[in-house]
Structure formats: structure tokens, C-alpha cells
Design a protein around this motif. Structure first.
Motif, PDB file in Angstrom:
ATOM      1  N   TYR A 123     -57.085  -5.167  34.822  1.00  0.00           N
ATOM      2  CA  TYR A 123     -55.984  -4.401  34.222  1.00  0.00           C
ATOM      3  C   TYR A 123     -56.485  -3.846  32.894  1.00  0.00           C
ATOM      4  CZ  TYR A 123     -51.151  -2.982  33.550  1.00  0.00           C
ATOM      5  OH  TYR A 123     -50.017  -2.228  33.415  1.00  0.00           O
ATOM      6  N   PHE A 124     -56.112  -2.594  32.606  1.00  0.00           N
ATOM      7  CA  PHE A 124     -56.567  -1.931  31.387  1.00  0.00           C
ATOM      8  C   PHE A 124     -55.355  -1.582  30.517  1.00  0.00           C
ATOM      9  CE2 PHE A 124     -59.691  -1.366  34.663  1.00  0.00           C
ATOM     10  CZ  PHE A 124     -60.893  -1.578  34.015  1.00  0.00           C
ATOM     11  N   TYR A 125     -55.309  -2.177  29.333  1.00  0.00           N
ATOM     12  CA  TYR A 125     -54.170  -2.002  28.429  1.00  0.00           C
ATOM     13  C   TYR A 125     -54.664  -1.346  27.146  1.00  0.00           C
ATOM     14  CZ  TYR A 125     -50.135  -3.171  25.481  1.00  0.00           C
ATOM     15  OH  TYR A 125     -49.051  -3.116  24.641  1.00  0.00           O
ATOM     16  N   GLY A 126     -54.175  -0.125  26.875  1.00  0.00           N
ATOM     17  CA  GLY A 126     -54.554   0.535  25.635  1.00  0.00           C
ATOM     18  C   GLY A 126     -54.927   1.986  25.848  1.00  0.00           C
ATOM     19  N   SER A 127     -55.330   2.635  24.763  1.00  0.00           N
ATOM     20  CA  SER A 127     -55.787   4.016  24.751  1.00  0.00           C
ATOM     21  C   SER A 127     -54.674   4.983  25.176  1.00  0.00           C
ATOM     22  CB  SER A 127     -57.031   4.169  25.636  1.00  0.00           C
ATOM     23  OG  SER A 127     -57.701   5.374  25.331  1.00  0.00           O
ATOM     24  N   THR A 128     -55.063   6.201  25.578  1.00  0.00           N
ATOM     25  CA  THR A 128     -54.110   7.249  25.939  1.00  0.00           C
ATOM     26  C   THR A 128     -54.073   7.432  27.450  1.00  0.00           C
ATOM     27  OG1 THR A 128     -55.781   9.006  25.838  1.00  0.00           O
ATOM     28  CG2 THR A 128     -54.618   8.456  23.778  1.00  0.00           C
ATOM     29  N   GLU A 129     -53.040   8.097  27.932  1.00  0.00           N
ATOM     30  CA  GLU A 129     -52.923   8.378  29.366  1.00  0.00           C
ATOM     31  C   GLU A 129     -54.128   9.194  29.842  1.00  0.00           C
ATOM     32  OE1 GLU A 129     -50.897   7.337  31.549  1.00  0.00           O
ATOM     33  OE2 GLU A 129     -49.118   6.606  30.492  1.00  0.00           O
ATOM     34  N   GLU A 130     -54.531  10.162  29.028  1.00  0.00           N
ATOM     35  CA  GLU A 130     -55.661  11.019  29.400  1.00  0.00           C
ATOM     36  C   GLU A 130     -56.946  10.213  29.557  1.00  0.00           C
ATOM     37  OE1 GLU A 130     -58.095  14.952  27.742  1.00  0.00           O
ATOM     38  OE2 GLU A 130     -56.606  13.961  26.467  1.00  0.00           O
ATOM     39  N   THR A 131     -57.195   9.312  28.600  1.00  0.00           N
ATOM     40  CA  THR A 131     -58.402   8.486  28.685  1.00  0.00           C
ATOM     41  C   THR A 131     -58.337   7.540  29.871  1.00  0.00           C
ATOM     42  OG1 THR A 131     -58.870   8.603  26.309  1.00  0.00           O
ATOM     43  CG2 THR A 131     -59.769   6.715  27.499  1.00  0.00           C
ATOM     44  N   LEU A 132     -57.177   6.972  30.136  1.00  0.00           N
ATOM     45  CA  LEU A 132     -57.034   6.060  31.270  1.00  0.00           C
ATOM     46  C   LEU A 132     -57.276   6.782  32.599  1.00  0.00           C
ATOM     47  CD1 LEU A 132     -53.985   3.821  30.272  1.00  0.00           C
ATOM     48  CD2 LEU A 132     -56.426   3.277  30.143  1.00  0.00           C
ATOM     49  N   GLU A 133     -56.833   8.017  32.698  1.00  0.00           N
ATOM     50  CA  GLU A 133     -57.081   8.792  33.913  1.00  0.00           C
ATOM     51  C   GLU A 133     -58.580   9.027  34.111  1.00  0.00           C
ATOM     52  OE1 GLU A 133     -54.831  12.387  33.741  1.00  0.00           O
ATOM     53  OE2 GLU A 133     -52.888  11.378  33.755  1.00  0.00           O
ATOM     54  N   LYS A 134     -59.268   9.373  33.025  1.00  0.00           N
ATOM     55  CA  LYS A 134     -60.714   9.581  33.097  1.00  0.00           C
ATOM     56  C   LYS A 134     -61.431   8.273  33.393  1.00  0.00           C
ATOM     57  CE  LYS A 134     -62.594  12.242  29.958  1.00  0.00           C
ATOM     58  NZ  LYS A 134     -62.949  12.798  28.627  1.00  0.00           N
ATOM     59  N   LEU A 135     -60.932   7.184  32.811  1.00  0.00           N
ATOM     60  CA  LEU A 135     -61.525   5.875  33.026  1.00  0.00           C
ATOM     61  C   LEU A 135     -61.393   5.467  34.490  1.00  0.00           C
ATOM     62  CD1 LEU A 135     -62.796   3.256  31.907  1.00  0.00           C
ATOM     63  CD2 LEU A 135     -60.479   2.485  31.346  1.00  0.00           C
ATOM     64  N   TYR A 136     -60.223   5.660  35.060  1.00  0.00           N
ATOM     65  CA  TYR A 136     -59.998   5.298  36.470  1.00  0.00           C
ATOM     66  C   TYR A 136     -60.955   6.070  37.376  1.00  0.00           C
ATOM     67  CZ  TYR A 136     -57.756   4.604  40.973  1.00  0.00           C
ATOM     68  OH  TYR A 136     -57.523   4.289  42.289  1.00  0.00           O
ATOM     69  N   LYS A 137     -61.087   7.361  37.123  1.00  0.00           N
ATOM     70  CA  LYS A 137     -61.976   8.195  37.930  1.00  0.00           C
ATOM     71  C   LYS A 137     -63.423   7.706  37.822  1.00  0.00           C
ATOM     72  CE  LYS A 137     -63.071  13.103  38.733  1.00  0.00           C
ATOM     73  NZ  LYS A 137     -64.542  13.040  38.638  1.00  0.00           N
ATOM     74  N   ALA A 138     -63.854   7.405  36.602  1.00  0.00           N
ATOM     75  CA  ALA A 138     -65.231   6.949  36.386  1.00  0.00           C
ATOM     76  C   ALA A 138     -65.483   5.598  37.048  1.00  0.00           C
ATOM     77  CB  ALA A 138     -65.527   6.871  34.896  1.00  0.00           C
ATOM     78  N   LEU A 139     -64.527   4.690  36.931  1.00  0.00           N
ATOM     79  CA  LEU A 139     -64.702   3.355  37.495  1.00  0.00           C
ATOM     80  C   LEU A 139     -64.777   3.389  39.012  1.00  0.00           C
ATOM     81  CD1 LEU A 139     -62.254   1.234  35.280  1.00  0.00           C
ATOM     82  CD2 LEU A 139     -64.741   1.358  35.116  1.00  0.00           C
ATOM     83  N   THR A 140     -63.886   4.143  39.636  1.00  0.00           N
ATOM     84  CA  THR A 140     -63.868   4.186  41.099  1.00  0.00           C
ATOM     85  C   THR A 140     -65.086   4.913  41.659  1.00  0.00           C
ATOM     86  OG1 THR A 140     -62.398   6.123  40.963  1.00  0.00           O
ATOM     87  CG2 THR A 140     -61.368   3.973  41.314  1.00  0.00           C
ATOM     88  N   GLU A 141     -65.655   5.835  40.869  1.00  0.00           N
ATOM     89  CA  GLU A 141     -66.859   6.542  41.317  1.00  0.00           C
ATOM     90  C   GLU A 141     -68.117   5.706  41.110  1.00  0.00           C
ATOM     91  OE1 GLU A 141     -66.994  10.228  39.226  1.00  0.00           O
ATOM     92  OE2 GLU A 141     -65.448  11.194  40.466  1.00  0.00           O
ATOM     93  N   ASN A 142     -68.178   5.000  39.985  1.00  0.00           N
ATOM     94  CA  ASN A 142     -69.406   4.282  39.619  1.00  0.00           C
ATOM     95  C   ASN A 142     -69.464   2.840  40.108  1.00  0.00           C
ATOM     96  OD1 ASN A 142     -70.386   6.556  38.220  1.00  0.00           O
ATOM     97  ND2 ASN A 142     -69.248   5.980  36.377  1.00  0.00           N
TER      98      ASN A 142
END
Length: 262
Positions: A123-142
Motif C-alpha cells: 500500500y502506498f500512502y502519500g504524495s499526489t494523485e499524479e505521482t501515484l498514477e505514474k508510480l502504479y504504471k512504473a511498478l506494474t511495468e517493472n
């Protein structure tokens, strides 16, 4: 539960005395390295649910030296790892030969690598919605097969007790193994301390870790990290915000930890 309060009557399962520590300016910094920490995590992850780990550097250590309440927060979790190179350098000079810089983002990366194999949920708590969206994309790809249990961007204001209770319920319903907290210091450590024994998951405050993995900012080259120069790289990226902090905190750290031996 407001930031700055502490969770009452938390009963820790893991024996904290098994963790070697070096007291630096009042903070019990774990005298460990990454291999030790990963082995410790693997053996204890289920029993670490509800507890938290601080990722400590010169800034948080100097802040703790000046603020007794924050020092209590730093020492109140299962451990405070030496994210800052100067901490591990001081530790080795004080006799902890195996103590090495163990950064939050590097720890997060190592855990992410083995998450599919171990079945870890995040679970990821913090930052902005925009960063979380980019983070999700990066995590699922990498990290194929990674289980992202959930993400939440809290408001940039104090939350009400009702809002806090709703967030705790939301996190706990996802049954995470790790709750990565990216609020920045000292806010993230205070949030974790206030939710010790309340959140079902191992809380780790990783500061800029979300931005690193989302691709918002780059980490320093490996050689700079090994030479304890990552702070120089960060200063070049954000001189306006970090120059005064580094000037003040680094000077206080050198005077108290290195020269005076605090």
C-alpha cells in the motif's frame, strides 16, 4: 488520530534487542547493512505488522537532537536505518564495522524485486494523485506480478478524526504486508508513530522514494551513492530548497556527532 500523537499500549512482537544500534545524537541508529535488513524482514514481516521503520539521515538526526518529541518518534519504531552516509561512517568509527549506508529507496527497490515471489502486498500512502498514477504504471511495468493493494494521496492539511479512521479502515481492508509512507520528514515519521498498532502492515517512511520510482526525479549515479555524495546530487536538483537545510544541519552534525562525539 492527529499527527504528533502516539499510539497507546503498543505491544511489539519482534524482539527489538536483537537489532544492533549506535546512538548518534540521541537517535538509536541501526548498525546494520542491506543484507542484514533484508534477512530480518524476510524472517519477521508478519510480526512487523503494526510497527514502523524510520529511514534516518543527517537532517532527521539533527532535527531529533533539537526536538525531544521527534527523537522519541525516531526511537519508537522497530528501528531507524542509516539512510545517510555520514551516519554509517560515524558508526564504523565507533566500532560498528559492518554498518553500511542502507537507504529507504534502495530497501524499497530490493523488496519490490522479490515481491511477486514472496507474495507481498503493498500500500502506498502519500504524495499526489499524479505521482501515484505514474508510480502504479512504473511498478506494474517493472515488477511483473507485483500486488499493489492500494494507493492514497492524503489532503495537504490536517485530517479530521473521522477522515483518519476512514483511511485506516481503507488501508487495513486491503491486507497489506508493507505500507510505504511518502510524506517527507518529519511528517511521515510522526504519522507512522501515531498509527503504530493501528495500521495492519509494516510502515516504512521512504520520503522521496515515490518520486524516484515514479520517475519524477533521478537518483544519483551509483558511484556518488557509494561515496556518500548523493546529497550533492540532490542539492544540484533542488538548490533553493536544500541549500540552507544542508548548510545548517550538516554543520550541526559535524560539530556534535563527529567532533564532540555525541
Amino acid at each position: 488520530m492527529n499527527i504528533g500523537t502516539f499510539a497507546p499500549n503498543y505491544n511489539r512482537i519482534v524482539d527489538k534487542t536483537q537489532i544492533p544500534t549506535c546512538n548518534i545524537m540521541g537517535v538509536n541508529i541501526a548498525a546494520i547493512n542491506m543484507d542484514w535488513l533484508l534477512d530480518f524482514t524476510d524472517k519477521n514481516i508478519k510480526d512487523l505488522s503494526g510497527d514502523y521503520m524510520c529511514v534516518s539521515n543527517v537532517h532527521t538526526t539533527v532535527t531529533s537532537y533539537n526536538d525531544a518529541d521527534y527523537c522519541t518518534v525516531q526511537n519508537g519504531g522497530i528501528m531507524a536505518i542509516p539512510d545517510g552516509g555520514p551516519l554509517s561512517t560515524v558508526g564504523r568509527k565507533r566500532g560498528y564495522e559492518k554498518m553500511e549506508r542502507t537507504t529507504g529507496p534502495s530497501y524499497m527497490g530490493e523488496i519490490l524485486k522479490i515481491s511477486a515471489e514472496k507474495g507481498y502486498r503493498h500500500y502506498f500512502y502519500g504524495s499526489t494523485e499524479e505521482t501515484l498514477e505514474k508510480l502504479y504504471k512504473a511498478l506494474t511495468e517493472n515488477y511483473p506480478g507485483i500486488q499493489v493493494a492500494g494507493m492514497y494521496s492524503p489532503p495537504f492539511r490536517p485530517t479530521t478524526p473521522e477522515e483518519d479512521a476512514a483511511v485506516v479502515k481503507r488501508i487495513n481492508e486491503t491486507k497489506p504486508d508493507f505500507v510505504w509512507v511518502g510524506l517527507g520528514a518529519p511528517k511521515q515519521e510522526k504519522w507512522m508513530a501515531a498509527h503504530q498498532g493501528v495500521i495492519d502492515g509494516f510502515m516504512v517512511g521512504v520520503g522521496a522514494g515515490f518520486d524516484y520510482f515514479a520517475g519524477n526525479i533521478e537518483r544519483a549515479p551509483e558511484w556518488m551513492q557509494k561515496c556518500n555524495l548523493e546529497w550533492v546530487y540532490r542539492l544540484m536538483q533542488d538548490p533553493k530548497r536544500l541549500f540552507k537545510r544542508y548548510l545548517v544541519t550538516n554543520t550541526k552534525f559535524i560539530w556534535n556527532a563527529v567532533i564532540r562525539g555525541k
